[in-house]
Design a protein around this motif. Structure first.
Motif, PDB file in Angstrom:
ATOM      1  N   MET A   1      41.190  41.745  35.869  1.00 30.67           N
ATOM      2  CA  MET A   1      40.753  42.015  37.245  1.00 30.67           C
ATOM      3  C   MET A   1      39.845  43.240  37.229  1.00 30.67           C
ATOM      4  SD  MET A   1      43.020  42.549  40.735  1.00 30.67           S
ATOM      5  CE  MET A   1      42.220  42.607  42.353  1.00 30.67           C
ATOM      6  N   PRO A   2      38.524  43.042  37.119  1.00 28.97           N
ATOM      7  CA  PRO A   2      37.610  44.189  37.101  1.00 28.97           C
ATOM      8  C   PRO A   2      37.805  45.077  38.318  1.00 28.97           C
ATOM      9  CG  PRO A   2      36.457  42.167  36.496  1.00 28.97           C
ATOM     10  CD  PRO A   2      37.807  41.752  36.992  1.00 28.97           C
ATOM     11  N   SER A   3      37.675  46.383  38.106  1.00 26.41           N
ATOM     12  CA  SER A   3      38.089  47.316  39.151  1.00 26.41           C
ATOM     13  C   SER A   3      37.131  47.387  40.336  1.00 26.41           C
ATOM     14  CB  SER A   3      38.286  48.714  38.562  1.00 26.41           C
ATOM     15  OG  SER A   3      37.070  49.262  38.117  1.00 26.41           O
ATOM     16  N   ASP A   4      35.949  46.769  40.244  1.00 22.21           N
ATOM     17  CA  ASP A   4      35.084  46.687  41.422  1.00 22.21           C
ATOM     18  C   ASP A   4      35.569  45.628  42.412  1.00 22.21           C
ATOM     19  OD1 ASP A   4      33.480  48.653  40.387  1.00 22.21           O
ATOM     20  OD2 ASP A   4      31.826  47.331  39.814  1.00 22.21           O
ATOM     21  N   THR A   5      36.536  44.814  41.994  1.00 22.10           N
ATOM     22  CA  THR A   5      37.096  43.776  42.873  1.00 22.10           C
ATOM     23  C   THR A   5      37.914  44.429  43.982  1.00 22.10           C
ATOM     24  OG1 THR A   5      37.253  42.289  40.966  1.00 22.10           O
ATOM     25  CG2 THR A   5      38.524  41.702  42.929  1.00 22.10           C
ATOM     26  N   PRO A   6      37.749  44.027  45.225  1.00 23.33           N
ATOM     27  CA  PRO A   6      38.551  44.613  46.301  1.00 23.33           C
ATOM     28  C   PRO A   6      40.019  44.220  46.196  1.00 23.33           C
ATOM     29  CG  PRO A   6      37.211  42.807  47.137  1.00 23.33           C
ATOM     30  CD  PRO A   6      36.771  43.045  45.727  1.00 23.33           C
ATOM     31  N   GLY A   7      40.886  45.086  46.695  1.00 19.03           N
ATOM     32  CA  GLY A   7      42.313  44.799  46.677  1.00 19.03           C
ATOM     33  C   GLY A   7      42.948  45.129  45.341  1.00 19.03           C
ATOM     34  N   THR A   8      44.223  44.786  45.203  1.00 18.13           N
ATOM     35  CA  THR A   8      44.962  45.094  43.979  1.00 18.13           C
ATOM     36  C   THR A   8      45.588  43.868  43.331  1.00 18.13           C
ATOM     37  OG1 THR A   8      46.954  45.593  45.280  1.00 18.13           O
ATOM     38  CG2 THR A   8      45.489  47.444  44.735  1.00 18.13           C
ATOM     39  N   THR A   9      45.484  42.715  43.965  1.00 19.67           N
ATOM     40  CA  THR A   9      46.016  41.487  43.367  1.00 19.67           C
ATOM     41  C   THR A   9      44.882  40.482  43.208  1.00 19.67           C
ATOM     42  OG1 THR A   9      46.594  40.527  45.509  1.00 19.67           O
ATOM     43  CG2 THR A   9      48.281  41.849  44.399  1.00 19.67           C
ATOM     44  N   ALA A  10      44.978  39.692  42.135  1.00 17.57           N
ATOM     45  CA  ALA A  10      43.898  38.768  41.808  1.00 17.57           C
ATOM     46  C   ALA A  10      44.005  37.438  42.544  1.00 17.57           C
ATOM     47  CB  ALA A  10      43.880  38.529  40.301  1.00 17.57           C
TER      48      ALA A  10
END
Length: 353
Positions: A325-334
């Motif tokens: 889950m690249p850290s630019d992805t919003p939120g904390t769950t995939a």
């Protein structure tokens, strides 16, 4: 991390052309947690690790317990070229694209079947500032000079940074490398990061040359650069080289936990790649560079280097799918979220020919 953006002006001058260094003589160089199982033992498909990978390539996920009760989640790959001589280590260079785009472009190239893609070295904007050699051709130079802007006056320095290369005989070597101006910008390997130390603010007054003591022309067939050196001679050297390779001023934050990408080699010639999530993506804290070095040692590495991290850290597995889950992805769950990859100018592909 999209760090080192202040290197962009210098990088633009360095990376415009490919460098073909003519060959002289061929140079041949001389446990964090229990339960990490680094790989399978052959067969058409590995009996251990995730399914769908060819013989000799083990891909799996890990959960690492860290000090203070935190945990780190990530993925690793172990590439056994002896078990499968058709496997290839293929660094890739472009004007910047997402790791999944590198994967699909390689699949369309006819050079082989890709099974893994990860991000490569550092960059500013869309320009690489790390070394990349593709089949004997230098496609990207390591940055040759930079400045620490927080000092008055600005501090001018000449960084000598880590790279991992595969020689023509198939073996791997990690080296501290500088592209010397007096030999057509060809990479030279040195036995250390030379006279720089950001911690003590002592720096070489001039760049290395082809005549600098201990240097030799470095001519791997394929290589990827980044830094700092994480593991050398089986020893964790991450913290000392974080300072010697001058990374603190570039925002690498090597002594704090962040998403990371690393690549290394074992004593018997296997290639090891690790990508860990951080910034609480999937509940993962990330790793410091010394913790990352310990992880590489636990997977058997005797040599290893750090690559770009932060939002760049991306692990693309079989069928071209992002596994972490690249850290630019919003939120904390995939779950139910579009993973957000960062466009990067260098990447590493593992393929079967």
């Amino acid at each position: 991390m999209k760090n080192l953006g202040y290197m962009l002006l210098v990088a633009l001058l360095l990376c415009c052309t490919c460098v073909q260094c003519s060959e002289k003589e061929h140079q041949t160089p001389p446990a964090l947690s229990e339960g990490d199982d680094p790989g399978g033992d052959g067969g058409e498909e590995n009996p251990e690790g995730l399914p769908g990978y060819p013989k000799g390539l083990t891909v799996d996920e890990f959960t690492q317990e860290l000090a203070n009760g935190s945990k780190c989640l990530g993925f690793y790959a172990i590439v056994d070229f002896k078990a499968n001589p058709d496997l290839r280590f293929r660094p890739q260079f472009s004007a910047a694209k997402k790791p999944t785009a590198y994967f699909s472009a390689f699949a369309e190239s006819g050079d082989g079947t890709p099974y893994l893609a990860v991000n490569g070295g550092f960059f500013g904007g869309t320009t690489s500032v790390s070394l990349l050699i593709d089949r004997g051709v230098v496609r990207s130079l390591a940055v040759q000079e930079d400045w620490i802007w927080s000092t008055n006056p600005y501090t001018h320095f000449f960084p000598v940074r880590a790279a991992l290369g595969q020689l023509r005989d198939g073996s791997f070597e990690a080296a501290w490398v500088y592209c010397v101006a007096d030999d057509d910008n060809c990479p030279y390997a040195f036995p250390s990061a030379l006279g720089n130390n950001e911690k003590t603010m002592t720096f070489m007054p001039a760049p290395p040359t082809s005549h600098t003591a201990g240097g030799r022309r470095w001519q791997p067939y394929n290589a990827i650069g980044g830094g700092p050196m994480l593991v050398h001679g089986g020893r964790n050297v991450a913290e000392e080289n974080y300072w010697k390779e001058i990374f603190d001023c570039g925002g690498l934050q090597g002594l704090a936990r962040h998403p990371r990408t690393a690549i290394g080699a074992t004593e018997d010639g296997k290639l090891v790649i690790v990508v860990c999530d951080g910034r609480n993506k999937r509940g993962s804290a990330g790793m410091t560079l010394p913790e990352l070095a310990d992880k590489m040692i636990s997977l058997g590495c005797v040599e290893a280097i750090n690559l770009d991290g932060g939002g760049s850290s991306t692990f693309v597995g079989g069928e071209g799918r992002v596994l972490n889950m690249p850290s630019d992805t919003p939120g904390t769950t995939a779950q139910d979220v579009a993973l957000r990859e960062r466009s990067v100018p260098t990447a590493v592909i593992i393929a079967e020919q």
